[in-house]
Design a protein around this motif. Structure first.
Motif, PDB file in Angstrom:
ATOM      1  N   UNK A   1      -8.806 -21.334  26.495  1.00  0.00           N
ATOM      2  CA  UNK A   1      -9.247 -20.113  25.540  1.00  0.00           C
ATOM      3  C   UNK A   1      -9.375 -18.925  26.472  1.00  0.00           C
ATOM      4  N   UNK A   2      -8.714 -17.854  26.005  1.00  0.00           N
ATOM      5  CA  UNK A   2      -8.846 -16.657  26.853  1.00  0.00           C
ATOM      6  C   UNK A   2     -10.248 -16.043  27.065  1.00  0.00           C
ATOM      7  N   UNK A   3     -11.078 -16.054  25.882  1.00  0.00           N
ATOM      8  CA  UNK A   3     -12.198 -15.605  25.998  1.00  0.00           C
ATOM      9  C   UNK A   3     -13.083 -16.490  27.021  1.00  0.00           C
ATOM     10  N   UNK A   4     -12.973 -17.667  27.509  1.00  0.00           N
ATOM     11  CA  UNK A   4     -13.635 -18.181  28.664  1.00  0.00           C
ATOM     12  C   UNK A   4     -13.207 -17.582  29.772  1.00  0.00           C
ATOM     13  N   UNK A   5     -12.091 -17.165  30.014  1.00  0.00           N
ATOM     14  CA  UNK A   5     -11.480 -16.533  31.086  1.00  0.00           C
ATOM     15  C   UNK A   5     -12.097 -15.140  31.485  1.00  0.00           C
ATOM     16  N   UNK A   6     -12.173 -14.546  30.037  1.00  0.00           N
ATOM     17  CA  UNK A   6     -12.896 -13.426  30.017  1.00  0.00           C
ATOM     18  C   UNK A   6     -14.559 -13.241  30.637  1.00  0.00           C
ATOM     19  N   UNK A   7     -15.243 -14.197  30.594  1.00  0.00           N
ATOM     20  CA  UNK A   7     -16.649 -14.607  31.009  1.00  0.00           C
ATOM     21  C   UNK A   7     -16.770 -14.011  32.460  1.00  0.00           C
ATOM     22  N   UNK A   8     -15.559 -14.262  33.242  1.00  0.00           N
ATOM     23  CA  UNK A   8     -15.818 -14.065  34.569  1.00  0.00           C
ATOM     24  C   UNK A   8     -15.919 -12.587  34.797  1.00  0.00           C
ATOM     25  N   UNK A   9     -15.413 -11.777  34.059  1.00  0.00           N
ATOM     26  CA  UNK A   9     -15.528 -10.416  34.298  1.00  0.00           C
ATOM     27  C   UNK A   9     -17.178  -9.786  34.064  1.00  0.00           C
ATOM     28  N   UNK A  10     -17.635 -10.641  33.008  1.00  0.00           N
ATOM     29  CA  UNK A  10     -19.145 -10.371  32.575  1.00  0.00           C
ATOM     30  C   UNK A  10     -20.357 -10.671  33.349  1.00  0.00           C
TER      31      UNK A  10
END
Ligand SMILES: [Zn+2]
Length: 185
Positions: free
Chosen positions: A117-126
């Protein structure tokens, strides 16, 4: 147990307590010596239904970027990590060492394809993340949860009490036991 040592943060020289008593300065570069931090021990958890850790490790054993969602202030370079896969065959599948801690950085592109899921990839930016370099990978003979549950020391691991999360603290006794049990396999 890890022993007390001093280090030169300039040139990397390691000095024993006895040598430190003679001189608090590095013999090579005359810098004031510091107490060498003791490594801490962690269990990092992945969920194979979210992240295809097994596929990745079969393709590459390069250092892996991990989300540091918990204990960010305590996790340091040089700390040791046991990798725990959740799910049906839950257990320890690798041991490694933290080589880099970094701030909020995107997931490195080589790892992206293993996330479902792309949303899990996005966590790295947060959140902060860390790179772990593996020195033992035990895909064929992991240390499975049922074996941990039978072990007096591993029975109390945090991941069993509250399985939500990525980064869990291990005691030195737990780490030593995991290291011994994955070694015999
Ligand atoms: Zn030095």
């Amino acid at each position: 147990m890890a022993k007390t040592e001093y280090e030169c943060r300039k040139c990397g020289k390691i000095v024993s307590v006895e040598q430190y008593k003679n001189s608090h300065f590095c013999k090579d570069c005359e810098t004031l010596l510091n107490l060498k931090p003791q490594p801490r021990y962690w269990l990092f958890q992945f969920n194979p239904s979210i992240y295809k850790w097994f596929d990745r490790i079969k393709e590459t054993q390069e250092p892996e970027q991990w989300l540091v969602s918990q204990h960010f202030r305590l996790i340091r370079e040089g700390d040791l990590v046991a990798v725990w896969g959740s799910g049906q065959k839950a257990g320890v599948y690798a041991l490694g060492q933290i080589i880099t801690i970094q701030g909020k950085k995107p997931l490195n592109p080589n790892q992206e394809k293993y996330y479902l899921s792309k949303s899990d990839v996005g966590k790295f930016q947060e959140k902060h993340s860390a790179y772990v370099k593996y020195f033992r990978i035990c895909l064929d003979k992991p240390l499975l949860q049922e074996e941990c549950n039978r072990d007096n020391i591993l029975l109390d691991m945090q991941v069993f009490m509250n399985p939500q999360g990525t980064n869990f603290r291990l005691t030195i006794e737990q780490w030593d036991r995991i290291r011994d049990l994955t070694d015999k396999n």
